[in-house]
Design a protein around this motif. Structure first.
Motif, PDB file in Angstrom:
ATOM      1  N   LEU A 191      -9.551 -35.398 -39.010  1.00  9.64           N
ATOM      2  CA  LEU A 191      -8.688 -35.677 -40.165  1.00  9.64           C
ATOM      3  C   LEU A 191      -8.179 -37.100 -40.045  1.00  9.64           C
ATOM      4  CD1 LEU A 191      -6.944 -34.736 -42.654  1.00  9.64           C
ATOM      5  CD2 LEU A 191      -5.213 -34.011 -40.981  1.00  9.64           C
ATOM      6  N   ALA A 220     -14.122 -36.473 -40.251  1.00  2.83           N
ATOM      7  CA  ALA A 220     -13.145 -36.587 -41.338  1.00  2.83           C
ATOM      8  C   ALA A 220     -13.781 -37.170 -42.595  1.00  2.83           C
ATOM      9  CB  ALA A 220     -11.957 -37.442 -40.904  1.00  2.83           C
ATOM     10  N   ARG A 225     -12.112 -35.387 -45.492  1.00  5.67           N
ATOM     11  CA  ARG A 225     -10.741 -35.094 -45.056  1.00  5.67           C
ATOM     12  C   ARG A 225     -10.013 -36.398 -44.757  1.00  5.67           C
ATOM     13  NH1 ARG A 225     -12.902 -30.307 -41.199  1.00  5.67           N
ATOM     14  NH2 ARG A 225     -12.915 -28.609 -42.742  1.00  5.67           N
TER      15      ARG A 225
END
Length: 256
Positions: A191, A220, A225
């Motif tokens: 993330l 990510a 994300r």
């Protein structure tokens, strides 16, 4: 007669207001933008790092709340001391120290019980999340080029841990880590949180992250994300960190 308080840095302003002491403020720095209804009508003594100690002195505060949380703040603190002002310097490097500073400020303002209540409330709404499996790695970007991420001595690292994630640079003995894109990519974060200091959230662009050479393999990026979270919720050591925690927790929980 009520105490006269000048607040330098947005976090200190927000702490004073959260303690129910907004009426004590006689001025703030120009970067203090919350609560808007409070700061709009207060005298401003210049931008964060360019605070005019002369203007502050002219406001005749009994107490100046300042900070060493940003590089360059130490020069502002020196100017305030040289002006003969009574100051409190906030310099937290962990979430526990944020709580301690809130309680110290409350004590200085004569509302100790409110300070204890505020930190208790913050702790209550930011419990430790037990991860269901492997903790996802979270890169919070204080700046995109070079990438600057929080390290061990940062409340942001504590927030990531509480929310169920892990900071790849959480054991680095520093407040933050500046690094080239290749070094940041090597951590392969699950993330990425854009929380660029001094930039309004509406100007954060995920494309800035996605377009970095070789970053298409970063989990990510590959899984889309990349999250924009206002610096107000992650970079200010004050009561609105609870919002940053909430956003991180929901994002991590949503990763399954």
């Amino acid at each position: 007669m009520a105490m006269r308080v000048f607040s330098h840095t947005p976090s200190n302003t927000e702490i004073v207001c959260a303690l129910g002491c907004a009426h004590l403020l006689v001025g703030v720095d120009a970067d203090s933008d919350y609560p808007p209804a409070v700061v709009a009508g207060l005298p401003k003594a210049g931008r964060d790092l360019d605070l005019d100690a002369g203007i502050v002195h002219a406001l005749e505060p009994d107490l100046v709340l300042t900070s060493n949380t940003v590089p360059g703040h130490e020069k502002v603190v020196e100017r305030l001391r040289a002006a003969g002002l009574k100051i409190f310097v906030s310099d937290p490097t962990s979430l526990d120290e944020v709580y301690a500073d809130i309680e110290r400020i409350a004590d200085l303002l004569g509302v100790r019980e409110r300070g204890n209540a505020l930190t208790a409330q913050m702790r209550a709404v930011m419990p430790v999340v037990a991860p269901r499996g492997k903790r996802p790695s979270v890169l919070i970007e204080w700046w995109p080029k070079p990438v600057i991420a929080p390290a061990r001595h940062s409340w942001a690292t504590d927030l990531i841990q509480l929310a169920g994630g892990t900071n790849p640079w959480g054991e680095v003995d520093a407040r933050s880590v500046p690094m080239e894109h290749d070094a940041a990519r090597a951590a392969m974060p699950d993330l990425i949180v854009m929380s660029w200091c001094g930039v309004k959230q509406e100007k954060y662009r995920a494309e800035v992250v996605r377009s970095r050479p070789g970053w298409e393999v970063v989990p990510a990026v590959a899984n889309e994300r990349i999250l924009a979270v206002s610096e107000s919720f992650l970079g200010r050591p004050g009561p609105r960190l609870v919002e940053g925690y909430r956003i991180l927790r929901e994002a991590i929980a949503g990763m399954g």
